[in-house]
Design a protein around this motif. Structure first.
Motif, PDB file in Angstrom:
ATOM      1  N   VAL A  73      -8.891  27.007   5.186  1.00 28.85           N
ATOM      2  CA  VAL A  73      -8.317  26.970   6.533  1.00 28.85           C
ATOM      3  C   VAL A  73      -9.401  26.449   7.461  1.00 28.85           C
ATOM      4  CG1 VAL A  73      -7.340  28.304   8.433  1.00 28.85           C
ATOM      5  CG2 VAL A  73      -6.930  29.027   6.095  1.00 28.85           C
ATOM      6  N   GLU A  74      -9.049  25.473   8.285  1.00 29.83           N
ATOM      7  CA  GLU A  74     -10.037  24.935   9.236  1.00 29.83           C
ATOM      8  C   GLU A  74      -9.493  25.021  10.638  1.00 29.83           C
ATOM      9  OE1 GLU A  74     -12.273  21.403   6.761  1.00 29.83           O
ATOM     10  OE2 GLU A  74     -11.028  20.907   8.477  1.00 29.83           O
ATOM     11  N   PRO A  75     -10.327  25.379  11.599  1.00 28.80           N
ATOM     12  CA  PRO A  75      -9.862  25.358  12.982  1.00 28.80           C
ATOM     13  C   PRO A  75      -9.690  23.917  13.472  1.00 28.80           C
ATOM     14  CG  PRO A  75     -12.156  26.073  12.866  1.00 28.80           C
ATOM     15  CD  PRO A  75     -11.703  25.841  11.458  1.00 28.80           C
ATOM     16  N   THR A  76      -8.708  23.693  14.318  1.00 28.88           N
ATOM     17  CA  THR A  76      -8.547  22.387  14.980  1.00 28.88           C
ATOM     18  C   THR A  76      -8.579  22.687  16.476  1.00 28.88           C
ATOM     19  OG1 THR A  76      -6.146  22.592  15.143  1.00 28.88           O
ATOM     20  CG2 THR A  76      -7.008  21.581  13.121  1.00 28.88           C
ATOM     21  N   SER A  77      -8.410  21.657  17.312  1.00 31.13           N
ATOM     22  CA  SER A  77      -8.469  21.957  18.744  1.00 31.13           C
ATOM     23  C   SER A  77      -7.275  22.821  19.168  1.00 31.13           C
ATOM     24  CB  SER A  77      -8.541  20.671  19.561  1.00 31.13           C
ATOM     25  OG  SER A  77      -7.484  19.842  19.177  1.00 31.13           O
ATOM     26  N   GLU A  78      -6.131  22.655  18.497  1.00 28.47           N
ATOM     27  CA  GLU A  78      -4.953  23.436  18.915  1.00 28.47           C
ATOM     28  C   GLU A  78      -4.692  24.679  18.072  1.00 28.47           C
ATOM     29  OE1 GLU A  78      -3.493  19.953  18.091  1.00 28.47           O
ATOM     30  OE2 GLU A  78      -4.407  19.301  19.981  1.00 28.47           O
ATOM     31  N   GLY A  79      -5.209  24.677  16.852  1.00 25.48           N
ATOM     32  CA  GLY A  79      -4.885  25.818  15.994  1.00 25.48           C
ATOM     33  C   GLY A  79      -5.681  25.804  14.715  1.00 25.48           C
ATOM     34  N   PHE A  80      -4.971  25.784  13.612  1.00 24.08           N
ATOM     35  CA  PHE A  80      -5.641  25.805  12.307  1.00 24.08           C
ATOM     36  C   PHE A  80      -4.873  24.892  11.369  1.00 24.08           C
ATOM     37  CE2 PHE A  80      -6.225  29.791  14.440  1.00 24.08           C
ATOM     38  CZ  PHE A  80      -7.604  29.949  14.374  1.00 24.08           C
ATOM     39  N   ARG A  81      -5.608  24.268  10.440  1.00 22.08           N
ATOM     40  CA  ARG A  81      -4.905  23.501   9.420  1.00 22.08           C
ATOM     41  C   ARG A  81      -5.326  24.005   8.057  1.00 22.08           C
ATOM     42  NH1 ARG A  81      -7.867  17.598   9.840  1.00 22.08           N
ATOM     43  NH2 ARG A  81      -9.836  18.286   8.946  1.00 22.08           N
ATOM     44  N   THR A  82      -4.400  23.845   7.099  1.00 21.41           N
ATOM     45  CA  THR A  82      -4.713  24.266   5.735  1.00 21.41           C
ATOM     46  C   THR A  82      -4.985  23.017   4.919  1.00 21.41           C
ATOM     47  OG1 THR A  82      -2.343  24.315   5.282  1.00 21.41           O
ATOM     48  CG2 THR A  82      -3.396  26.420   5.737  1.00 21.41           C
ATOM     49  N   MET A  83      -5.964  23.128   4.019  1.00 23.61           N
ATOM     50  CA  MET A  83      -6.336  21.983   3.186  1.00 23.61           C
ATOM     51  C   MET A  83      -6.428  22.404   1.735  1.00 23.61           C
ATOM     52  SD  MET A  83      -9.170  20.184   5.569  1.00 23.61           S
ATOM     53  CE  MET A  83      -9.271  18.784   4.488  1.00 23.61           C
ATOM     54  N   LEU A 116      -1.608  28.129  27.698  1.00 25.39           N
ATOM     55  CA  LEU A 116      -2.631  29.141  28.014  1.00 25.39           C
ATOM     56  C   LEU A 116      -4.042  28.661  27.668  1.00 25.39           C
ATOM     57  CD1 LEU A 116      -0.865  32.326  26.544  1.00 25.39           C
ATOM     58  CD2 LEU A 116      -1.148  31.777  28.975  1.00 25.39           C
ATOM     59  N   GLY A 117      -4.123  27.539  26.918  1.00 24.81           N
ATOM     60  CA  GLY A 117      -5.440  27.080  26.442  1.00 24.81           C
ATOM     61  C   GLY A 117      -5.951  27.950  25.302  1.00 24.81           C
ATOM     62  N   PHE A 118      -5.030  28.570  24.560  1.00 23.24           N
ATOM     63  CA  PHE A 118      -5.387  29.388  23.399  1.00 23.24           C
ATOM     64  C   PHE A 118      -5.130  28.580  22.126  1.00 23.24           C
ATOM     65  CE2 PHE A 118      -4.431  33.954  25.216  1.00 23.24           C
ATOM     66  CZ  PHE A 118      -5.321  33.716  26.245  1.00 23.24           C
ATOM     67  N   ARG A 119      -5.600  29.119  20.984  1.00 24.17           N
ATOM     68  CA  ARG A 119      -5.264  28.514  19.691  1.00 24.17           C
ATOM     69  C   ARG A 119      -3.950  29.090  19.182  1.00 24.17           C
ATOM     70  NH1 ARG A 119     -10.751  28.023  17.716  1.00 24.17           N
ATOM     71  NH2 ARG A 119     -11.045  25.776  17.486  1.00 24.17           N
ATOM     72  N   HIS A 120      -3.251  28.277  18.405  1.00 18.23           N
ATOM     73  CA  HIS A 120      -2.004  28.743  17.783  1.00 18.23           C
ATOM     74  C   HIS A 120      -2.259  29.071  16.319  1.00 18.23           C
ATOM     75  CE1 HIS A 120       2.127  27.497  15.970  1.00 18.23           C
ATOM     76  NE2 HIS A 120       2.055  28.798  16.105  1.00 18.23           N
ATOM     77  N   LEU A 121      -1.920  30.289  15.927  1.00 20.58           N
ATOM     78  CA  LEU A 121      -2.013  30.647  14.504  1.00 20.58           C
ATOM     79  C   LEU A 121      -0.590  30.799  13.972  1.00 20.58           C
ATOM     80  CD1 LEU A 121      -4.313  33.347  12.936  1.00 20.58           C
ATOM     81  CD2 LEU A 121      -2.005  32.991  12.156  1.00 20.58           C
ATOM     82  N   ASN A 122      -0.201  29.841  13.145  1.00 23.77           N
ATOM     83  CA  ASN A 122       1.130  29.861  12.543  1.00 23.77           C
ATOM     84  C   ASN A 122       0.972  30.476  11.144  1.00 23.77           C
ATOM     85  OD1 ASN A 122       3.433  29.225  11.129  1.00 23.77           O
ATOM     86  ND2 ASN A 122       3.577  27.127  11.870  1.00 23.77           N
ATOM     87  N   SER A 123       1.189  31.788  11.064  1.00 27.61           N
ATOM     88  CA  SER A 123       0.858  32.481   9.805  1.00 27.61           C
ATOM     89  C   SER A 123       1.762  32.051   8.661  1.00 27.61           C
ATOM     90  CB  SER A 123       0.921  33.992   9.996  1.00 27.61           C
ATOM     91  OG  SER A 123       2.219  34.387  10.357  1.00 27.61           O
ATOM     92  N   GLY A 124       2.971  31.590   8.958  1.00 25.59           N
ATOM     93  CA  GLY A 124       3.874  31.131   7.899  1.00 25.59           C
ATOM     94  C   GLY A 124       3.251  29.992   7.101  1.00 25.59           C
ATOM     95  N   THR A 125       2.455  29.146   7.769  1.00 31.45           N
ATOM     96  CA  THR A 125       1.850  28.021   7.025  1.00 31.45           C
ATOM     97  C   THR A 125       0.849  28.535   5.994  1.00 31.45           C
ATOM     98  OG1 THR A 125       0.190  27.695   8.727  1.00 31.45           O
ATOM     99  CG2 THR A 125       2.034  26.211   8.788  1.00 31.45           C
ATOM    100  N   PHE A 126       0.260  29.710   6.229  1.00 31.70           N
ATOM    101  CA  PHE A 126      -0.685  30.241   5.239  1.00 31.70           C
ATOM    102  C   PHE A 126       0.072  30.674   3.974  1.00 31.70           C
ATOM    103  CE2 PHE A 126      -4.273  31.670   8.372  1.00 31.70           C
ATOM    104  CZ  PHE A 126      -4.237  30.412   8.963  1.00 31.70           C
ATOM    105  N   TYR A 127       1.217  31.326   4.172  1.00 35.33           N
ATOM    106  CA  TYR A 127       2.028  31.713   3.015  1.00 35.33           C
ATOM    107  C   TYR A 127       2.540  30.465   2.290  1.00 35.33           C
ATOM    108  CZ  TYR A 127       1.733  36.512   4.466  1.00 35.33           C
ATOM    109  OH  TYR A 127       1.239  37.746   4.778  1.00 35.33           O
ATOM    110  N   ARG A 128       2.953  29.494   3.080  1.00 35.11           N
ATOM    111  CA  ARG A 128       3.445  28.246   2.477  1.00 35.11           C
ATOM    112  C   ARG A 128       2.324  27.531   1.724  1.00 35.11           C
ATOM    113  NH1 ARG A 128       8.298  26.097   4.901  1.00 35.11           N
ATOM    114  NH2 ARG A 128       9.173  27.631   6.328  1.00 35.11           N
ATOM    115  N   ALA A 129       1.131  27.468   2.341  1.00 30.74           N
ATOM    116  CA  ALA A 129       0.010  26.757   1.716  1.00 30.74           C
ATOM    117  C   ALA A 129      -0.392  27.440   0.411  1.00 30.74           C
ATOM    118  CB  ALA A 129      -1.182  26.701   2.666  1.00 30.74           C
ATOM    119  N   LEU A 130      -0.360  28.767   0.408  1.00 31.93           N
ATOM    120  CA  LEU A 130      -0.719  29.486  -0.812  1.00 31.93           C
ATOM    121  C   LEU A 130       0.326  29.219  -1.901  1.00 31.93           C
ATOM    122  CD1 LEU A 130      -2.651  31.349  -2.256  1.00 31.93           C
ATOM    123  CD2 LEU A 130      -1.507  33.310  -1.212  1.00 31.93           C
TER     124      LEU A 130
END
Ligand code: DC
Length: 238
Positions: free
Chosen positions: A84-94, A41-55
């Motif tokens: 959390v930083e946006p990337t071209s496809e979604g977001f990454r946690t640092m 779709l040309g949208f960003r992917h938000l994988n919310s599980g990675t936020f819980y995992r990153a925390l």
């Protein structure tokens, strides 16, 4: 987690673009499906599980032991060097300068993330983070409460399910086990069941099917079929 800041309990704001949500139990194929749907779709992917995992990872890294997690509040989370930083496809946690990837998939982090997700202050804090990164819309968001709590105003909602042994096989395949034994499948199925129980029975934002979601049982679907079913519905609704 720094960067986006939003009132943790605020109501969702008007979105700049459409949001598609995919919720469901562990191993139903939400994240891989959401990533591919977002790409088509040309949208960003938000994988919310990675936020819980990153925390969970950040707390363990800071040597804040799980026994203390029930006492934690916003200021403790704000103090972590997590972003959390946006990337071209979604977001990454640092965490500081370190991009978090494989370390978020370890069995320890997987189990602890599920326990962490039961605490109300954790959910409230991550709610703000998720709404802020999703503010621009044009998003495919997957998790447990995307359609019910985080983006209740999403244009299209899906709920993915699959029977337990199919989910166990998929999880094992994701971890490189292509020809699992019966015992391995049973053990993985037990782990998934434990996590489902934890995610569905918790008091705050438990896993449940949004009333207005399309349910897709992926047990007998090929990956491409489930992606196409969702993309077709999104485009048909547009
Ligand atoms: O989707 P996942 O397996 O990466 O998620 C890890 C844990 O995070 C999961 O056990 C429950 C929690 N989670 C949640 O409570 N709400 C979400 N929206 C996403 C994940």
């Amino acid at each position: 987690m720094t960067g986006p800041k939003a009132p943790a309990h605020g109501s969702p704001r008007p979105l700049a673009g459409p949001i598609v949500t995919l919720d469901g139990p562990a191993g139903a194929g939400k994240s891989t499906t959401a990533r591919e749907v977002a790409c088509r779709l040309g949208f960003r992917h938000l994988n919310s599980g990675t936020f819980y995992r990153a925390l969970a990872f950040a707390l363990l890294d800071a040597e804040i032991v799980p026994e203390r997690w029930s006492e934690l509040r916003t200021e403790h989370f704000d103090a972590l060097p997590l972003r959390v930083e946006p990337t071209s496809e979604g977001f990454r946690t640092m965490l500081d300068a370190r991009v978090l990837e494989e370390e978020l998939r370890s069995p320890l982090v997987t189990g602890e993330a599920s326990r962490l997700a039961a605490f109300a202050p954790v959910r409230a804090w991550l709610l703000g983070v998720q709404r802020e990164v999703g503010r621009g819309g044009r998003l495919v968001a997957d998790g447990r409460d995307m359609g019910t709590v985080v983006f209740p105003e999403a244009e299209l909602k899906f709920y993915l399910t699959a029977d337990l042994s199919a989910r166990a096989r998929r999880r094992l395949r994701d971890h490189g086990v292509d020809a699992p034994t019966v015992a391995e499948i049973e053990e993985e199925a037990r782990r998934i069941e434990d996590r489902d129980r934890c995610d569905s029975e918790r008091r705050h934002a438990p896993l449940r099917r949004p009333d207005d979601a399309y349910e897709i049982d992926t047990t007998r679907l090929e990956f491409d079929q489930q992606v196409e079913a969702i993309v077709a519905r999104v485009l048909g609704a547009g």
